[in-house]
Design an enzyme around this catalytic site. Structure first.
Site, mmCIF file in Angstrom:
data_model
loop_
_atom_site.group_PDB
_atom_site.id
_atom_site.type_symbol
_atom_site.label_atom_id
_atom_site.label_comp_id
_atom_site.label_asym_id
_atom_site.label_seq_id
_atom_site.Cartn_x
_atom_site.Cartn_y
_atom_site.Cartn_z
ATOM 1 N N MET A 66 -5.443 -71.389 2.275
ATOM 2 C CA MET A 66 -4.054 -72.029 2.585
ATOM 3 C C MET A 66 -3.344 -71.556 1.211
ATOM 4 O O MET A 66 -2.303 -72.140 1.022
ATOM 5 C CB MET A 66 -3.936 -73.136 3.154
ATOM 6 C CG MET A 66 -4.421 -73.317 4.400
ATOM 7 S SD MET A 66 -3.721 -74.492 5.541
ATOM 8 C CE MET A 66 -3.963 -76.107 4.643
ATOM 9 N N HIS A 76 -11.509 -72.484 -5.103
ATOM 10 C CA HIS A 76 -11.408 -71.371 -4.200
ATOM 11 C C HIS A 76 -11.882 -70.411 -5.060
ATOM 12 O O HIS A 76 -12.671 -69.469 -4.619
ATOM 13 C CB HIS A 76 -9.807 -70.954 -4.144
ATOM 14 C CG HIS A 76 -9.117 -72.054 -3.386
ATOM 15 N ND1 HIS A 76 -8.330 -72.807 -3.821
ATOM 16 C CD2 HIS A 76 -8.996 -72.266 -1.726
ATOM 17 C CE1 HIS A 76 -7.694 -73.492 -2.759
ATOM 18 N NE2 HIS A 76 -8.223 -73.409 -1.770
ATOM 19 N N GLU A 104 -17.597 -76.781 0.805
ATOM 20 C CA GLU A 104 -18.136 -77.786 1.419
ATOM 21 C C GLU A 104 -17.500 -79.022 1.214
ATOM 22 O O GLU A 104 -17.704 -80.257 1.761
ATOM 23 C CB GLU A 104 -19.556 -78.100 0.701
ATOM 24 C CG GLU A 104 -20.558 -77.034 1.486
ATOM 25 C CD GLU A 104 -21.934 -76.822 0.546
ATOM 26 O OE1 GLU A 104 -22.063 -77.522 -0.259
ATOM 27 O OE2 GLU A 104 -22.551 -75.902 1.139
ATOM 28 N N GLN A 128 -14.947 -79.179 8.794
ATOM 29 C CA GLN A 128 -14.491 -77.969 9.108
ATOM 30 C C GLN A 128 -15.504 -76.903 8.878
ATOM 31 O O GLN A 128 -15.653 -75.987 9.975
ATOM 32 C CB GLN A 128 -13.255 -77.481 7.809
ATOM 33 C CG GLN A 128 -12.780 -76.214 7.911
ATOM 34 C CD GLN A 128 -11.883 -75.930 7.233
ATOM 35 O OE1 GLN A 128 -10.555 -76.199 7.440
ATOM 36 N NE2 GLN A 128 -12.071 -75.333 5.882
ATOM 37 N N ARG A 170 -4.073 -80.428 -2.755
ATOM 38 C CA ARG A 170 -3.201 -81.694 -2.665
ATOM 39 C C ARG A 170 -3.254 -82.580 -3.736
ATOM 40 O O ARG A 170 -2.458 -83.485 -3.715
ATOM 41 C CB ARG A 170 -3.744 -82.495 -1.434
ATOM 42 C CG ARG A 170 -3.355 -81.726 0.082
ATOM 43 C CD ARG A 170 -3.501 -82.590 1.404
ATOM 44 N NE ARG A 170 -3.191 -81.903 2.441
ATOM 45 C CZ ARG A 170 -3.458 -81.320 3.229
ATOM 46 N NH1 ARG A 170 -4.976 -81.083 3.172
ATOM 47 N NH2 ARG A 170 -2.959 -80.589 4.296
HETATM 48 O O1 PAF Z 1 -9.639 -74.881 4.420
HETATM 49 C C1 PAF Z 1 -8.559 -73.916 4.416
HETATM 50 O O2 PAF Z 1 -8.155 -73.957 3.529
HETATM 51 C C2 PAF Z 1 -7.963 -73.977 5.978
HETATM 52 O O3 PAF Z 1 -8.422 -75.025 6.715
HETATM 53 C C3 PAF Z 1 -8.415 -72.703 6.289
HETATM 54 C C4 PAF Z 1 -10.021 -72.690 6.511
HETATM 55 C C5 PAF Z 1 -7.945 -71.578 5.583
HETATM 56 C C6 PAF Z 1 -7.809 -72.492 7.912
HETATM 57 O O4 PAF Z 1 -6.265 -72.419 7.813
#
Ligand code: PAF
Length: 272
Positions: free
Chosen positions: A21, A28, A139, A144, A178
């Site tokens: 996102m 990332h 992780e 998720q 965040r």
């Molecule tokens: O982990 C995230 O950033 C989001 O939940 C994802 C997997 C990109 C889905 O919008």
């Protein structure tokens, strides 16, 4: 994007995909580095997905910085960045949903009831658009990742799912977009999540197996910090996410805590 992916596939190349996102951080980047190794072609998506935010959550306030993200993408030698608009992905007459029966009824799913439906939906759409061979998820969002693995199995997506280890700041705070919401004081307080995890790991290493005791001690420790509100602390089976009473094999210890208005999550696998 689909046409590009088709052409890359025709060249016999393997597409690695990191969905995000945006507001990228070193967490990332570690996923992108893993993707660089796992694929010949590396695709990053940046899309703040409205369907995974509940009413009153931070969709509008979610931090965005496309310029900096694109610089980081370049640094990580990303081949393509996919940045669809909300209209492109959902249009005006969108009707379809994806629901999982069990895994969302735990941990974050309890206080964010529609969150994982939104995640499953957007990840499905991104998979159909980007057509990756392998996709990498952090992780830190353990639930998720578990849900995506389950969905990929259930719906026969021909995609390898890989997890990327949690990346922490020097003092241990798990990296998260965040964290940008935290004031200097709250930033110090936020460290109590990792410290609580470490305390639990130490207790288990010293032979503690009673999960209620571990959770109580963690809660007591976290509540001793100002401006904190515990959403959950759970010790559970790493596959089903069902709570466990005694630690007899590896378990997932996961927690969500609000520091001020910012909801933070973290987790650790504990082995007896
Ligand atoms: O982990 C995230 O950033 C989001 O939940 C994802 C997997 C990109 C889905 O919008």
């Amino acid at each position: 994007m689909q046409a590009r992916s088709e052409s890359i596939r025709k060249q016999g190349k393997r597409i690695a995909f990191v969905p995000t996102m945006g507001f990228l951080h070193e967490g990332h980047c570690s996923l992108l580095k893993k993707g660089r190794v796992l694929g010949d072609d590396l695709v990053l998506s940046i899309f703040v997905n409205p369907t995974q935010f509940g009413p009153g959550e931070d969709y509008d306030a979610y931090p965005r910085d496309m310029e900096k993200d694109l610089q980081l993408a370049e640094r990580e030698v990303v081949d393509a960045v996919f940045t669809p608009s909300r209209e492109e992905l959902y249009g005006s007459n969108f009707q379809t949903g994806i629901e999982l029966e069990k895994l969302p009824n735990h941990l974050c799913g309890l206080s964010r009831p529609s969150h994982f439906q939104g995640v499953a939906l957007v990840v499905t759409k991104l998979f159909h658009i980007v057509k990756p061979h392998v996709a990498i998820f952090g992780e830190k969002d353990y639930q998720q990742l578990a849900i995506i693995r389950q969905m990929v199995r259930d719906l026969d997506f021909d995609i390898q799912i890989e997890g990327g280890a949690i990346v922490r700041e020097k003092d241990g705070l798990a990296m998260s977009s965040r964290n940008a919401y935290l004031s200097a004081e709250q930033r110090k307080t936020a460290l109590c999540l990792f410290q609580a995890l470490q305390k639990a790991r130490k207790a288990v290493a010293q032979g503690e197996t009673d999960t209620a005791k571990i959770i109580n001690d963690m809660a007591f420790f976290i509540q001793s910090h100002p401006d904190t509100e515990i959403d959950y602390i759970s010790i559970c089976d790493p596959q089903t996410l069902d709570s466990v009473d005694r630690i007899q094999k590896s378990v997932l210890l996961a927690l969500a805590v609000k520091v001020g208005k910012t909801r933070l999550i973290d987790n650790m696998i504990l082995s007896p």
